[in-house]
Design a protein around this motif. Structure first.
Motif, mmCIF file in Angstrom:
data_model
loop_
_atom_site.group_PDB
_atom_site.id
_atom_site.type_symbol
_atom_site.label_atom_id
_atom_site.label_comp_id
_atom_site.label_asym_id
_atom_site.label_seq_id
_atom_site.Cartn_x
_atom_site.Cartn_y
_atom_site.Cartn_z
ATOM 1 N N ASP A 139 0.510 -0.994 0.345
ATOM 2 C CA ASP A 139 0.462 -0.102 0.063
ATOM 3 C C ASP A 139 0.708 1.619 -0.085
ATOM 4 N N PHE A 140 2.201 1.509 0.468
ATOM 5 C CA PHE A 140 2.864 2.200 0.407
ATOM 6 C C PHE A 140 4.449 2.337 0.211
ATOM 7 N N LYS A 141 4.685 3.172 -0.320
ATOM 8 C CA LYS A 141 6.639 2.977 -0.936
ATOM 9 C C LYS A 141 7.074 4.418 -0.594
ATOM 10 N N ILE A 142 7.911 4.609 0.327
ATOM 11 C CA ILE A 142 9.014 5.751 0.334
ATOM 12 C C ILE A 142 9.721 6.342 -0.379
ATOM 13 N N TYR A 143 9.457 6.099 -1.253
ATOM 14 C CA TYR A 143 10.846 7.092 -2.191
ATOM 15 C C TYR A 143 11.714 8.681 -1.756
ATOM 16 N N ASN A 144 11.173 9.446 -1.037
ATOM 17 C CA ASN A 144 11.832 10.850 -0.104
ATOM 18 C C ASN A 144 10.819 10.926 0.631
ATOM 19 N N THR A 145 11.394 12.483 0.949
ATOM 20 C CA THR A 145 11.272 12.955 1.602
ATOM 21 C C THR A 145 9.894 13.054 2.453
ATOM 22 N N GLN A 146 9.316 13.231 1.475
ATOM 23 C CA GLN A 146 8.005 14.223 0.533
ATOM 24 C C GLN A 146 7.160 12.630 1.414
ATOM 25 N N ASP A 147 7.637 11.404 0.310
ATOM 26 C CA ASP A 147 6.708 10.366 0.786
ATOM 27 C C ASP A 147 6.801 9.665 2.713
ATOM 28 N N CYS A 148 7.843 10.305 2.805
ATOM 29 C CA CYS A 148 8.267 9.224 4.778
ATOM 30 C C CYS A 148 7.234 10.334 5.155
ATOM 31 N N ILE A 149 7.460 11.963 4.948
ATOM 32 C CA ILE A 149 6.603 12.780 5.472
ATOM 33 C C ILE A 149 4.508 12.273 5.730
ATOM 34 N N GLU A 150 4.077 12.010 4.546
ATOM 35 C CA GLU A 150 3.310 11.800 3.663
ATOM 36 C C GLU A 150 2.475 10.568 4.971
ATOM 37 N N PHE A 151 3.472 9.570 4.636
ATOM 38 C CA PHE A 151 3.276 7.999 5.678
ATOM 39 C C PHE A 151 3.051 8.731 6.854
ATOM 40 N N MET A 152 4.257 9.184 7.580
ATOM 41 C CA MET A 152 4.284 9.374 8.819
ATOM 42 C C MET A 152 2.886 9.898 9.776
ATOM 43 N N LEU A 153 2.469 11.232 8.794
ATOM 44 C CA LEU A 153 1.554 11.932 9.019
ATOM 45 C C LEU A 153 0.752 11.346 9.296
ATOM 46 N N ASN A 154 -0.124 10.310 7.587
ATOM 47 C CA ASN A 154 -0.722 9.471 8.241
ATOM 48 C C ASN A 154 -1.474 8.686 9.802
ATOM 49 N N ARG A 155 0.219 7.758 10.121
ATOM 50 C CA ARG A 155 -0.077 7.014 11.036
ATOM 51 C C ARG A 155 -0.532 8.440 12.349
ATOM 52 N N CYS A 156 0.396 9.718 12.668
ATOM 53 C CA CYS A 156 0.639 9.965 13.285
ATOM 54 C C CYS A 156 -0.056 11.030 13.849
ATOM 55 N N THR A 157 -1.487 11.510 13.477
ATOM 56 C CA THR A 157 -1.869 12.029 13.550
ATOM 57 C C THR A 157 -2.260 12.489 14.433
ATOM 58 N N ASN A 158 -2.608 11.303 16.219
ATOM 59 C CA ASN A 158 -3.784 11.200 17.485
ATOM 60 C C ASN A 158 -2.156 11.282 17.733
ATOM 61 N N THR A 159 -1.475 11.086 17.749
ATOM 62 C CA THR A 159 -0.184 11.369 19.169
ATOM 63 C C THR A 159 0.051 12.709 19.582
ATOM 64 N N ARG A 160 -0.222 12.339 21.173
ATOM 65 C CA ARG A 160 0.090 13.659 22.130
ATOM 66 C C ARG A 160 0.981 13.454 23.398
ATOM 67 N N ILE A 161 1.875 12.369 22.962
ATOM 68 C CA ILE A 161 3.318 12.215 23.643
ATOM 69 C C ILE A 161 4.312 12.038 22.651
ATOM 70 N N GLU A 162 5.530 12.235 23.240
ATOM 71 C CA GLU A 162 6.788 11.658 22.429
ATOM 72 C C GLU A 162 6.573 10.027 21.281
ATOM 73 N N THR A 163 7.041 10.827 20.838
ATOM 74 C CA THR A 163 6.677 8.679 20.102
ATOM 75 C C THR A 163 7.748 8.923 19.310
ATOM 76 N N MET A 164 8.856 7.509 18.841
ATOM 77 C CA MET A 164 10.336 7.794 17.937
ATOM 78 C C MET A 164 9.155 6.964 17.201
ATOM 79 N N VAL A 165 9.050 6.491 15.652
ATOM 80 C CA VAL A 165 8.577 5.669 14.215
ATOM 81 C C VAL A 165 9.612 4.917 14.352
ATOM 82 N N ILE A 166 9.706 3.901 13.442
ATOM 83 C CA ILE A 166 10.609 3.235 12.642
ATOM 84 C C ILE A 166 10.407 2.320 11.840
ATOM 85 N N ALA A 167 10.470 2.986 10.400
ATOM 86 C CA ALA A 167 9.736 2.291 9.308
ATOM 87 C C ALA A 167 10.652 1.873 8.871
#
Length: 181
Positions: free
Chosen positions: A51-79
């Motif tokens: 469903d998702f490919k990350i080729y560049n910074t923009q793709d990375c931002i889009e993917f992570m924004l979609n996953r992390c929209t409701n984060t209320r504490i500091e979180t590190m996400v590694i894909a």
């Protein structure tokens, strides 16, 4: 609501109490609206590598924004990614603290090497909204980069997400989310 708050994202980030302060919004509607963002986040988290490919910074931002929209504490996400940019797996690390992540580096390395990661993207979410990395963030990422290099894992991107923009530690630049539209 859109006239007052300017975006659906802003509306969905309001609490039930804040929503009910608006004329015509009762408990049922407020409860429904506050449940939408976590539901969407769960659906987006269930996406597979097809469903998702990350080729560049923009793709990375889009993917992570979609996953992390409701984060209320500091979180590190590694894909973890394959050599074609397919997202293979996603790991989230938090320490239930709004201001820092205190996860042992060994835990992260174990997770990534156990899953045979060769390429990764890292995103550190700052729920307080400031995208600039703290001194602790920078120190951790420098140490982490050395360890990943020793493990043969390439860091394709390393971002700190704030409310309206993100900072790429790898590229040393700032990107406003509005620029991505």
């Amino acid at each position: 609501l859109l006239n007052k708050y300017k975006s659906i994202y802003a509306i969905l980030n309001l609490s039930c109490v804040e929503l009910m302060q608006n004329e015509g919004i009762g408990l049922n509607v407020a409860s429904f609206l506050t449940s939408l963002l976590p539901i969407c986040r769960c659906v987006l988290k269930s996406k597979t590598s097809k469903d998702f490919k990350i080729y560049n910074t923009q793709d990375c931002i889009e993917f992570m924004l979609n996953r992390c929209t409701n984060t209320r504490i500091e979180t590190m996400v590694i894909a973890t990614l394959d050599n074609l940019g397919n997202v293979l797996d996603v790991f989230e690390y938090t320490s239930n603290n709004i201001e820092e992540i205190n996860v042992p580096l060994g835990t992260i390395v174990n997770d990534l090497t156990t899953h045979n990661a060769t390429d990764i993207v890292i995103v550190h979410i700052h729920p307080h909204g400031i995208q600039n990395p703290s001194k602790n963030d920078t120190n951790f990422f420098n140490k982490f980069s050395s360890v990943m290099s020793a493990c043969g894992i390439e860091i394709r991107q390393n971002l700190v997400l704030g409310k309206t923009s993100c900072y790429s530690i790898k590229d040393s630049c700032l990107t406003d989310y509005k620029q991505l539209s």
